[in-house]
Design a protein around this motif. Sequence first.
Motif, PDB file in Angstrom:
ATOM      1  N   LYS A   1       2.227  -0.921  -0.888  1.00 38.81           N
ATOM      2  CA  LYS A   1       1.401   0.270  -1.047  1.00 38.81           C
ATOM      3  C   LYS A   1      -0.066  -0.121  -0.881  1.00 38.81           C
ATOM      4  CE  LYS A   1       4.506   2.870  -3.983  1.00 38.81           C
ATOM      5  NZ  LYS A   1       5.660   1.973  -4.027  1.00 38.81           N
TER       6      LYS A   1
ATOM      7  N   TYR B   1       1.768  -8.054  -5.502  1.00 38.96           N
ATOM      8  CA  TYR B   1       0.639  -8.295  -4.587  1.00 38.96           C
ATOM      9  C   TYR B   1       0.276  -9.771  -4.501  1.00 38.96           C
ATOM     10  CZ  TYR B   1      -2.570  -8.464  -8.606  1.00 38.96           C
ATOM     11  OH  TYR B   1      -3.197  -8.794  -9.768  1.00 38.96           O
TER      12      TYR B   1
ATOM     13  N   HIS C   1      -2.656   0.261  -2.690  1.00 36.07           N
ATOM     14  CA  HIS C   1      -3.328  -0.385  -3.831  1.00 36.07           C
ATOM     15  C   HIS C   1      -2.914  -1.846  -3.971  1.00 36.07           C
ATOM     16  CE1 HIS C   1      -0.087  -0.578  -6.899  1.00 36.07           C
ATOM     17  NE2 HIS C   1       0.405   0.449  -6.240  1.00 36.07           N
ATOM     18  N   GLN C   2      -1.685  -2.174  -3.519  1.00 39.07           N
ATOM     19  CA  GLN C   2      -1.255  -3.575  -3.580  1.00 39.07           C
ATOM     20  C   GLN C   2      -1.991  -4.402  -2.535  1.00 39.07           C
ATOM     21  OE1 GLN C   2       3.080  -2.767  -3.195  1.00 39.07           O
ATOM     22  NE2 GLN C   2       3.257  -4.022  -5.028  1.00 39.07           N
TER      23      GLN C   2
ATOM     24  N   ALA D   1      -4.958  -3.722  -1.417  1.00 39.26           N
ATOM     25  CA  ALA D   1      -6.319  -3.863  -1.928  1.00 39.26           C
ATOM     26  C   ALA D   1      -6.383  -4.951  -3.002  1.00 39.26           C
ATOM     27  CB  ALA D   1      -6.814  -2.533  -2.488  1.00 39.26           C
ATOM     28  N   SER D   2      -5.388  -4.981  -3.881  1.00 41.09           N
ATOM     29  CA  SER D   2      -5.361  -5.996  -4.937  1.00 41.09           C
ATOM     30  C   SER D   2      -5.216  -7.393  -4.355  1.00 41.09           C
ATOM     31  CB  SER D   2      -4.189  -5.753  -5.895  1.00 41.09           C
ATOM     32  OG  SER D   2      -4.346  -4.544  -6.572  1.00 41.09           O
TER      33      SER D   2
END
Length: 112
Positions: free
Chosen positions: A47, A101, A49-50, A52-53
């Motif tokens: 995803k 992540y 957000h993963q 990005a992390s």
Amino acid sequence: MNAAATAHTHCLRCGRTLTSTKSQATGYGPKCAAKVRKAPIETTDYKAHQIASAQELIEDGAIILIRNNVFAAVSTDGTETHLVHPAACNCKAGLKGTRCYHQLAARMLLAA
Ligand SMILES: [Zn+2]
Ligand SMILES: [Zn+2]
């Protein structure tokens, strides 16, 4: 100045001496940082957000190669260190067999 825990003197990817403060903070020289950022890996399983992390982890210099294909990743609050392999991780999610992540960051670094 006691910044030994976060400052890097050499590029984590190519081993060159890092001269700028920014590079010392991230652990990557400008060229290597760009390569890591554009690493051609399959991110479709992850995803946004993963992703990005994972990028944040790399940019913070919080994931480092400790031996062949094995990385040490420091948790966001700095209290935990996870052992990460591109296909395995010993964080909570990783132990459940979930792709975390950390694994993504490891894959990005290896693909760069
Ligand atoms: Zn480099
Ligand atoms: Zn993990």
